[in-house]
Write a protein that holds these residues in place. Structure first.
Motif, PDB file in Angstrom:
ATOM      1  N   GLN A 165      -9.778  -1.370   5.743  1.00  0.00           N
ATOM      2  CA  GLN A 165      -9.385  -0.034   5.296  1.00  0.00           C
ATOM      3  C   GLN A 165      -8.707  -0.034   3.928  1.00  0.00           C
ATOM      4  OE1 GLN A 165      -6.860   1.232   8.493  1.00  0.00           O
ATOM      5  NE2 GLN A 165      -8.564   1.770   9.849  1.00  0.00           N
ATOM      6  N   SER A 188      -0.210   3.836   1.609  1.00  0.00           N
ATOM      7  CA  SER A 188      -0.624   4.509   2.839  1.00  0.00           C
ATOM      8  C   SER A 188       0.063   3.900   4.059  1.00  0.00           C
ATOM      9  CB  SER A 188      -2.139   4.412   3.025  1.00  0.00           C
ATOM     10  OG  SER A 188      -2.521   4.898   4.300  1.00  0.00           O
ATOM     11  N   THR A 244      -8.109  -0.145  -0.055  1.00  0.00           N
ATOM     12  CA  THR A 244      -8.854   0.301  -1.222  1.00  0.00           C
ATOM     13  C   THR A 244      -9.199  -0.902  -2.106  1.00  0.00           C
ATOM     14  OG1 THR A 244      -6.880   0.638  -2.579  1.00  0.00           O
ATOM     15  CG2 THR A 244      -7.574   2.470  -1.156  1.00  0.00           C
ATOM     16  N   GLU A 245     -10.058  -0.674  -3.083  1.00  0.00           N
ATOM     17  CA  GLU A 245     -10.426  -1.760  -3.993  1.00  0.00           C
ATOM     18  C   GLU A 245      -9.204  -2.273  -4.754  1.00  0.00           C
ATOM     19  OE1 GLU A 245     -13.612  -0.801  -6.579  1.00  0.00           O
ATOM     20  OE2 GLU A 245     -15.035  -0.347  -4.964  1.00  0.00           O
ATOM     21  N   THR A 246      -8.342  -1.348  -5.156  1.00  0.00           N
ATOM     22  CA  THR A 246      -7.125  -1.754  -5.875  1.00  0.00           C
ATOM     23  C   THR A 246      -6.222  -2.605  -4.987  1.00  0.00           C
ATOM     24  OG1 THR A 246      -7.188   0.253  -7.230  1.00  0.00           O
ATOM     25  CG2 THR A 246      -5.086  -0.923  -7.102  1.00  0.00           C
ATOM     26  N   GLU A 247      -6.076  -2.204  -3.731  1.00  0.00           N
ATOM     27  CA  GLU A 247      -5.245  -2.960  -2.794  1.00  0.00           C
ATOM     28  C   GLU A 247      -5.845  -4.334  -2.528  1.00  0.00           C
ATOM     29  OE1 GLU A 247      -3.480   0.928  -0.369  1.00  0.00           O
ATOM     30  OE2 GLU A 247      -5.242  -0.153   0.364  1.00  0.00           O
ATOM     31  N   SER A 281       0.841  -1.191   0.000  1.00  0.00           N
ATOM     32  CA  SER A 281       0.000   0.000   0.000  1.00  0.00           C
ATOM     33  C   SER A 281       0.878   1.244   0.000  1.00  0.00           C
ATOM     34  CB  SER A 281      -0.919   0.006   1.229  1.00  0.00           C
ATOM     35  OG  SER A 281      -1.615   1.240   1.348  1.00  0.00           O
ATOM     36  N   ARG A 340      -2.818   2.077   7.428  1.00  0.00           N
ATOM     37  CA  ARG A 340      -3.722   0.927   7.420  1.00  0.00           C
ATOM     38  C   ARG A 340      -3.569   0.158   8.732  1.00  0.00           C
ATOM     39  NH1 ARG A 340      -5.661   3.553   3.714  1.00  0.00           N
ATOM     40  NH2 ARG A 340      -5.330   3.090   1.497  1.00  0.00           N
TER      41      ARG A 340
END
Length: 264
Positions: free
Chosen positions: A211, A203, A213-216, A201, A206
């Motif tokens: 938490q 970010s 994202t859809e991509t993650e 990620s 997390r």
């Protein structure tokens, strides 16, 4: 366990999206780059005879081995047994005599409280940083989700005790792989099946799989392993691979992971 790892890796390679299973809401976060890279897991030599199990102790007693014989075996080989009150009750109900129960209580291996985790990060190509700067390792543990995080740029910027440049060249092309290894312990309070998620990620905040994202989530890899109550060795290996971006050549992209465990 290896089968689960291979299935997850195959799903990533074929582009299949792995569903994110629910993890417990309560979390605990660990920064794995603070682990001491000098403390790699101890390598155990296998003995010729492994410790006896609960089932084997019960079979020996039911097969007519006298109490002294079974006690001697336990002294020589120890016991990967459930020596809790419930475990001893089950052995008593299976016909195991009192002297053997005493020996099980004395010679049972210490219950597992954590497993050793060896993390290997491979960076292929001559880049400088990772596009997704943080690598997360989520472990389900009863009503708790344990969260392990690595700041990849910080890891790459420092000198690591266990680091190597691996040249996997062939006749036509040479590839340089920067390999970094870290080792530490993952505490676990529950036994039996556990779920693991590995995901990269951008970010640093997390603290739970919900938490992501859809991509993650699409790139996340899920594994399962069965955690034994006791074992001579409790070692899991997490390998994560990064490859130089075809466009932004100064960055590495996360390619995937492999997770496997060995209990002896």
């Amino acid at each position: 366990m290896l089968a689960h790892a291979l299935v997850a890796a195959l799903a990533l390679a074929t582009g299949q999206v792995q569903p994110v299973l629910p993890f417990p809401g309560q979390t605990q976060t660990y920064n794995i780059i603070q682990w001491d890279p000098n403390q790699l897991p101890r390598i155990y030599e296998r003995t010729e005879q492994l410790p006896l199990t609960d089932e084997e102790v019960a079979k020996l007693a039911q097969a007519g081995f006298d109490e002294a014989q079974v006690v001697k075996m336990l002294e020589q080989r120890r016991c990967a047994c459930d020596a809790s009150a419930d475990g001893l009750i089950r052995l008593k109900q299976a016909g195991v005599p009192k002297g053997v129960l005493d020996a099980v209580s004395t010679h049972a291996l210490k219950p597992n409280r954590a497993f050793e985790l060896l993390v290997t990060l491979d960076f292929t190509g001559e880049s400088r940083t990772a596009r997704e700067a943080f690598l997360y390792f989520f472990v389900e543990d009863g009503d708790l989700t344990r969260v392990f995080i690595a700041n990849v740029p910080e890891l790459l910027a420092r000198q690591n005790a266990h680091e190597a440049m691996v040249d996997r060249s062939d006749i036509l092309r040479a590839r340089t792989v920067r390999r970094i290894q870290l080792a530490g312990q993952v505490p676990l309070k529950t036994y039996g099946p556990h779920r693991v998620m590995v995901v990269a990620s951008a970010s640093p905040t997390r603290t739970h799989p919900s938490q992501l994202t859809e991509t993650e989530r699409a790139k996340a890899q899920l594994y399962t392993f069965d955690y034994p109550r006791a074992s001579l060795q409790s070692l899991c290996r997490l390998t994560a691979g990064y490859k130089r971006d075809a466009v932004l050549t100064y960055k590495w992209n996360f390619q995937g992971s492999r997770f496997e465990c060995e209990w002896n």
